[in-house]
Design a protein around this motif. Structure first.
Motif, PDB file in Angstrom:
ATOM      1  N   ILE A   1       0.839  -1.208   0.000  1.00  0.00           N
ATOM      2  CA  ILE A   1       0.000   0.000   0.000  1.00  0.00           C
ATOM      3  C   ILE A   1       0.868   1.250   0.000  1.00  0.00           C
ATOM      4  CG2 ILE A   1      -1.600   1.352   1.419  1.00  0.00           C
ATOM      5  CD1 ILE A   1      -2.843  -1.414   2.231  1.00  0.00           C
ATOM      6  N   CYS A   2       1.891   1.261   0.842  1.00  0.00           N
ATOM      7  CA  CYS A   2       2.772   2.428   0.930  1.00  0.00           C
ATOM      8  C   CYS A   2       3.569   2.630  -0.351  1.00  0.00           C
ATOM      9  CB  CYS A   2       3.711   2.277   2.124  1.00  0.00           C
ATOM     10  SG  CYS A   2       2.860   2.361   3.707  1.00  0.00           S
ATOM     11  N   ALA A   3       4.032   1.537  -0.940  1.00  0.00           N
ATOM     12  CA  ALA A   3       4.778   1.645  -2.197  1.00  0.00           C
ATOM     13  C   ALA A   3       3.882   2.186  -3.310  1.00  0.00           C
ATOM     14  CB  ALA A   3       5.353   0.280  -2.582  1.00  0.00           C
ATOM     15  N   ALA A   4       2.639   1.718  -3.368  1.00  0.00           N
ATOM     16  CA  ALA A   4       1.701   2.205  -4.384  1.00  0.00           C
ATOM     17  C   ALA A   4       1.363   3.677  -4.170  1.00  0.00           C
ATOM     18  CB  ALA A   4       0.429   1.363  -4.370  1.00  0.00           C
ATOM     19  N   ALA A   5       1.242   4.079  -2.907  1.00  0.00           N
ATOM     20  CA  ALA A   5       0.965   5.489  -2.601  1.00  0.00           C
ATOM     21  C   ALA A   5       2.103   6.378  -3.106  1.00  0.00           C
ATOM     22  CB  ALA A   5       0.762   5.674  -1.102  1.00  0.00           C
ATOM     23  N   ARG A   6       3.329   5.962  -2.884  1.00  0.00           N
ATOM     24  CA  ARG A   6       4.487   6.741  -3.334  1.00  0.00           C
ATOM     25  C   ARG A   6       4.523   6.807  -4.859  1.00  0.00           C
ATOM     26  NH1 ARG A   6       6.234  10.926  -2.840  1.00  0.00           N
ATOM     27  NH2 ARG A   6       6.137  10.626  -0.628  1.00  0.00           N
ATOM     28  N   ARG A   7       4.309   5.669  -5.519  1.00  0.00           N
ATOM     29  CA  ARG A   7       4.305   5.654  -6.997  1.00  0.00           C
ATOM     30  C   ARG A   7       3.211   6.551  -7.565  1.00  0.00           C
ATOM     31  NH1 ARG A   7       4.809   0.146  -6.189  1.00  0.00           N
ATOM     32  NH2 ARG A   7       2.627  -0.195  -6.806  1.00  0.00           N
ATOM     33  N   SER A   8       2.101   6.673  -6.842  1.00  0.00           N
ATOM     34  CA  SER A   8       0.981   7.497  -7.295  1.00  0.00           C
ATOM     35  C   SER A   8       1.130   8.964  -6.929  1.00  0.00           C
ATOM     36  CB  SER A   8      -0.333   6.958  -6.706  1.00  0.00           C
ATOM     37  OG  SER A   8      -0.563   5.645  -7.154  1.00  0.00           O
ATOM     38  N   GLY A   9       2.195   9.301  -6.207  1.00  0.00           N
ATOM     39  CA  GLY A   9       2.458  10.689  -5.878  1.00  0.00           C
ATOM     40  C   GLY A   9       1.808  11.202  -4.603  1.00  0.00           C
TER      41      GLY A   9
ATOM     42  N   ASP B 243      -7.925  -0.308   8.901  1.00  0.00           N
ATOM     43  CA  ASP B 243      -8.387  -1.682   8.877  1.00  0.00           C
ATOM     44  C   ASP B 243      -9.638  -1.858   9.724  1.00  0.00           C
ATOM     45  OD1 ASP B 243      -6.610  -2.960   7.127  1.00  0.00           O
ATOM     46  OD2 ASP B 243      -5.061  -3.034   8.664  1.00  0.00           O
ATOM     47  N   VAL B 244     -10.355  -2.919   9.456  1.00  0.00           N
ATOM     48  CA  VAL B 244     -11.612  -3.200  10.146  1.00  0.00           C
ATOM     49  C   VAL B 244     -11.346  -4.018  11.408  1.00  0.00           C
ATOM     50  CG1 VAL B 244     -13.857  -4.338   9.969  1.00  0.00           C
ATOM     51  CG2 VAL B 244     -12.903  -3.151   7.993  1.00  0.00           C
ATOM     52  N   GLY B 245     -11.825  -3.500  12.536  1.00  0.00           N
ATOM     53  CA  GLY B 245     -11.818  -4.261  13.769  1.00  0.00           C
ATOM     54  C   GLY B 245     -10.515  -4.359  14.517  1.00  0.00           C
ATOM     55  N   GLY B 246      -9.485  -3.681  14.076  1.00  0.00           N
ATOM     56  CA  GLY B 246      -8.227  -3.765  14.810  1.00  0.00           C
ATOM     57  C   GLY B 246      -7.116  -2.954  14.180  1.00  0.00           C
ATOM     58  N   THR B 247      -6.025  -2.945  14.875  1.00  0.00           N
ATOM     59  CA  THR B 247      -4.862  -2.169  14.450  1.00  0.00           C
ATOM     60  C   THR B 247      -3.666  -3.080  14.159  1.00  0.00           C
ATOM     61  OG1 THR B 247      -4.223  -1.857  16.767  1.00  0.00           O
ATOM     62  CG2 THR B 247      -5.598  -0.151  15.768  1.00  0.00           C
ATOM     63  N   PHE B 248      -3.959  -4.297  13.723  1.00  0.00           N
ATOM     64  CA  PHE B 248      -2.925  -5.301  13.535  1.00  0.00           C
ATOM     65  C   PHE B 248      -1.894  -4.928  12.478  1.00  0.00           C
ATOM     66  CE2 PHE B 248      -7.012  -7.359  14.561  1.00  0.00           C
ATOM     67  CZ  PHE B 248      -6.727  -7.689  15.876  1.00  0.00           C
ATOM     68  N   GLY B 249      -2.269  -4.154  11.485  1.00  0.00           N
ATOM     69  CA  GLY B 249      -1.353  -3.795  10.408  1.00  0.00           C
ATOM     70  C   GLY B 249      -0.394  -2.667  10.734  1.00  0.00           C
ATOM     71  N   TYR B 250      -0.591  -1.995  11.863  1.00  0.00           N
ATOM     72  CA  TYR B 250       0.250  -0.836  12.199  1.00  0.00           C
ATOM     73  C   TYR B 250       1.722  -1.190  12.326  1.00  0.00           C
ATOM     74  CZ  TYR B 250      -3.881   1.990  13.369  1.00  0.00           C
ATOM     75  OH  TYR B 250      -5.045   2.689  13.336  1.00  0.00           O
ATOM     76  N   ILE B 251       2.035  -2.368  12.846  1.00  0.00           N
ATOM     77  CA  ILE B 251       3.431  -2.757  13.060  1.00  0.00           C
ATOM     78  C   ILE B 251       4.179  -2.786  11.735  1.00  0.00           C
ATOM     79  CG2 ILE B 251       4.914  -4.658  13.802  1.00  0.00           C
ATOM     80  CD1 ILE B 251       2.752  -5.265  15.943  1.00  0.00           C
ATOM     81  N   GLU B 252       3.525  -3.257  10.691  1.00  0.00           N
ATOM     82  CA  GLU B 252       4.135  -3.284   9.361  1.00  0.00           C
ATOM     83  C   GLU B 252       3.980  -1.946   8.639  1.00  0.00           C
ATOM     84  OE1 GLU B 252       3.654  -5.794   5.203  1.00  0.00           O
ATOM     85  OE2 GLU B 252       2.668  -6.535   7.006  1.00  0.00           O
ATOM     86  N   PHE B 253       2.874  -1.261   8.882  1.00  0.00           N
ATOM     87  CA  PHE B 253       2.554  -0.015   8.176  1.00  0.00           C
ATOM     88  C   PHE B 253       3.519   1.121   8.503  1.00  0.00           C
ATOM     89  CE2 PHE B 253      -0.225   3.911   8.191  1.00  0.00           C
ATOM     90  CZ  PHE B 253      -0.267   4.080   6.819  1.00  0.00           C
ATOM     91  N   HIS B 254       3.826   1.317   9.769  1.00  0.00           N
ATOM     92  CA  HIS B 254       4.651   2.465  10.173  1.00  0.00           C
ATOM     93  C   HIS B 254       6.022   2.472   9.493  1.00  0.00           C
ATOM     94  CE1 HIS B 254       5.926   5.809  12.676  1.00  0.00           C
ATOM     95  NE2 HIS B 254       7.060   5.159  12.817  1.00  0.00           N
ATOM     96  N   PRO B 255       6.831   1.401   9.629  1.00  0.00           N
ATOM     97  CA  PRO B 255       8.138   1.451   8.955  1.00  0.00           C
ATOM     98  C   PRO B 255       8.031   1.479   7.426  1.00  0.00           C
ATOM     99  CG  PRO B 255       7.811  -0.688  10.002  1.00  0.00           C
ATOM    100  CD  PRO B 255       6.672   0.181  10.413  1.00  0.00           C
ATOM    101  N   ALA B 256       7.008   0.817   6.880  1.00  0.00           N
ATOM    102  CA  ALA B 256       6.843   0.827   5.420  1.00  0.00           C
ATOM    103  C   ALA B 256       6.542   2.222   4.912  1.00  0.00           C
ATOM    104  CB  ALA B 256       5.729  -0.141   5.017  1.00  0.00           C
ATOM    105  N   ALA B 257       5.694   2.957   5.643  1.00  0.00           N
ATOM    106  CA  ALA B 257       5.381   4.330   5.239  1.00  0.00           C
ATOM    107  C   ALA B 257       6.613   5.219   5.312  1.00  0.00           C
ATOM    108  CB  ALA B 257       4.268   4.891   6.124  1.00  0.00           C
ATOM    109  N   ARG B 258       7.336   5.117   6.400  1.00  0.00           N
ATOM    110  CA  ARG B 258       8.552   5.937   6.551  1.00  0.00           C
ATOM    111  C   ARG B 258       9.571   5.614   5.469  1.00  0.00           C
ATOM    112  NH1 ARG B 258       6.929  10.158   9.289  1.00  0.00           N
ATOM    113  NH2 ARG B 258       6.104   9.627  11.322  1.00  0.00           N
ATOM    114  N   GLN B 259       9.745   4.321   5.184  1.00  0.00           N
ATOM    115  CA  GLN B 259      10.705   3.914   4.158  1.00  0.00           C
ATOM    116  C   GLN B 259      10.272   4.396   2.771  1.00  0.00           C
ATOM    117  OE1 GLN B 259      11.223  -0.318   3.903  1.00  0.00           O
ATOM    118  NE2 GLN B 259      13.029  -0.148   2.599  1.00  0.00           N
ATOM    119  N   SER B 260       8.968   4.423   2.531  1.00  0.00           N
ATOM    120  CA  SER B 260       8.443   4.869   1.236  1.00  0.00           C
ATOM    121  C   SER B 260       8.403   6.384   1.107  1.00  0.00           C
ATOM    122  CB  SER B 260       7.027   4.330   1.026  1.00  0.00           C
ATOM    123  OG  SER B 260       7.043   2.935   0.981  1.00  0.00           O
TER     124      SER B 260
END
Length: 92
Positions: A24-32, A40-57
């Motif tokens: 998701i983060c890589a696609a966001a960067r490619r799209s400008g 996400d629905v019902g939880g915050t389970f993706g945050y652990i992967e999302f935070h560093p991926a966003a910063r790296q992207s």
């Protein structure tokens, strides 16, 4: 004013999303996009992967969560209990 997607679901939203937070983060960067939200629905389970991926992207991470509520009478009686059990990071 830049446009930011605020309703993005990852594979951690079972039945609603298929992409990993990293993809998701890589696609966001490619799209400008300068920022992207993960809601996400019902939880915050993706945050652990999302935070560093966003910063790296190079995109600003925005954190959200979506809850599905039932519309029957049982849900109404349980609503008070449900709000009391939300994690402290989710404002009520």
């Amino acid at each position: 004013m830049p446009f930011v997607l605020l309703r993005v679901r990852s594979l951690y939203s079972v039945g609603s999303g298929i992409s990993s937070p990293r993809d998701i983060c890589a696609a966001a960067r490619r799209s400008g996009y300068s920022a992207i939200a993960l809601t996400d629905v019902g939880g915050t389970f993706g945050y652990i992967e999302f935070h560093p991926a966003a910063r790296q992207s190079g995109v600003k991470p925005i954190y959200g969560v979506s809850f599905r509520l039932r519309s029957d009478d049982e849900a109404e009686s349980a609503a008070g209990e449900a709000w009391a059990t939300l994690p402290p990071m989710v404002p009520t």
